[in-house]
Enzyme design. Structure first.
Site, PDB file in Angstrom:
ATOM      1  NE  ARG A   1      -0.599  -8.952  -3.263  1.00  0.00           N
ATOM      2  CZ  ARG A   1      -0.977  -7.673  -3.277  1.00  0.00           C
ATOM      3  NH1 ARG A   1      -2.117  -7.305  -2.711  1.00  0.00           N
ATOM      4  NH2 ARG A   1      -0.252  -6.764  -3.855  1.00  0.00           N
TER       5      ARG A   1
ATOM      6  NE  ARG B   1     -11.290 -16.599  -0.082  1.00  0.00           N
ATOM      7  CZ  ARG B   1     -11.093 -15.512   0.671  1.00  0.00           C
ATOM      8  NH1 ARG B   1      -9.960 -14.821   0.575  1.00  0.00           N
ATOM      9  NH2 ARG B   1     -12.025 -15.118   1.494  1.00  0.00           N
TER      10      ARG B   1
ATOM     11  CG  ASP C   1      -6.028 -12.833  -0.314  1.00  0.00           C
ATOM     12  OD1 ASP C   1      -5.430 -11.739  -0.293  1.00  0.00           O
ATOM     13  OD2 ASP C   1      -6.685 -13.227  -1.295  1.00  0.00           O
TER      14      ASP C   1
END
Lengths: 242, 242
Positions: free
Chosen positions: A49, A195, A51
């Site tokens: 996935r 991140r 975000d």
């Protein structure tokens, strides 16, 4: 027939890749379009996935479809009905034991930071940091992420997974026209890992942290030690290798 | 006190620069913010309008404001309440005979075309042409626009203005990473003029037109002869000189 698709998307108007009830997601849009083509529910499995607000230049996913259509025609059919913020770059037939997630060998991510003044045109595509960063310090620091490490300090604090170990094969920081691009290639990335690593590197570049803090934080295996998470809009899934 | 502002905007979510009733425009947003600061209606005069979806990297406008504030503080105050798709880059005090439109000496525009495959991430920022163009032919053709010409063939067909004559000082076509950037600098540009010139150049690059057609079309002074108008999203007001 199992198909592997290579696709790109602008994450700005999605609540991430993964399907969620009543929310616009990339998987949701893909499955909606496949439902129209196949007249039944088709499940799409991606390499992983991304975000909300994160972009993809080369994402991959597979699905099974038993309509009689060539890969090239399937690509055209999908693109003709997909919304303009998703684009299918390539469709290929794969064997039915191929899995877009389990067969991943490596992934590349890039993270973009604008160190010049605020630019409204790229506000959804580059983190508008708008201040100077000490790039040489960041280049020294990023090397500590390379190799095999337990990345527990750099993932979601309440994540419950068995294995926090990942290998980072390669890192790089490029600067072109006041845009800093941070590159990571690895065998896999935990949730928020890129991140969080970028957030830590920014703190190094700001002078708030020492270069060797990276090693200490990795050792501590504690999310609260790693500092800020960089905003989602600067992150791009760049490539997936099978 | 008269202030000159230098600002940038992402045109994607605006119905152009110029104020319109019940539509979101750049001028409308600027005047809304100035009303909040001054507690009365302040008129903003720009160097010229830009159409819906057109971007600006360096637009300029002036307004009169009689509150006691330094340029630097005014810049901060404006940016703190403006929406994220407009950014004030600079505020400076000017004499009260300065006019952001009448004092323009030259303007620069760029137009961006993606000749590689469709890229959803730049769909609002670069014209997704997604096919090859003969750049060398376009480079030869663009030179015919340089100098003083009557540009009636390249403006809005029903425009009623006195003077269609403009001078183009400089043109250039750059290609970097499959992005073609077409550059124009001139003393002024008529409505749709850049997009119509680019449309014509694209037709040259496609092989639909001859290089020398540019001269013929200029001579004819007839909008219907110049062909397609290039989409607004590829156009950027790059700079204004005073």
């Amino acid at each position: 027939m199992r198909y592997l698709i290579n696709f790109s998307y602008d994450g700005s108007n999605f609540f991430g890749y993964q399907k969620q009830v009543d929310k616009r997601t990339v998987q949701g849009e893909l499955e909606k379009v496949l439902f129209k083509l196949a007249n039944k529910k088709i499940s799409v499995s991606a390499s992983g996935r991304t975000d909300a607000l994160v972009h993809a230049l080369n994402q991959y996913a597979h699905f099974d479809l038993d309509i009689n259509i060539t890969s090239e025609k399937l690509k055209k059919a999908l693109n003709s009905i997909l919304p303009s913020d998703i684009y299918i770059k390539k469709v290929e037939e794969v064997t039915c034991d191929f899995h877009a997630r389990f067969n991943v060998k490596a992934k590349e991510y890039i993270y973009k930071i604008n160190v010049d003044e605020y630019n409204p045109i790229e506000r959804n595509y580059i983190y508008q940091y708008n201040k100077e960063l000490d790039i040489e310090k960041m280049r020294k620091a990023i090397i500590f992420f390379e190799g095999v490490h337990n990345f527990k300090s750099f993932t979601k604090s309440n994540s419950e997974i068995d294995d926090y170990e990942r290998e980072i094969y390669e890192t790089r920081i490029d600067v072109i026209d006041n845009i800093v691009t941070i590159y990571f290639k690895g065998n896999g990335f935990l949730r928020y890992m890129v991140r969080n690593m970028v957030g830590c590197l920014i703190e190094v570049g700001q002078g708030k942290r020492d270069i060797k803090d990276i090693l200490n934080i990795l050792e501590l295996k504690d999310r609260t030690k790693a500092g800020m998470i960089a905003p989602a809009c600067g992150l791009y899934l760049m490539n997936v290798y099978y």
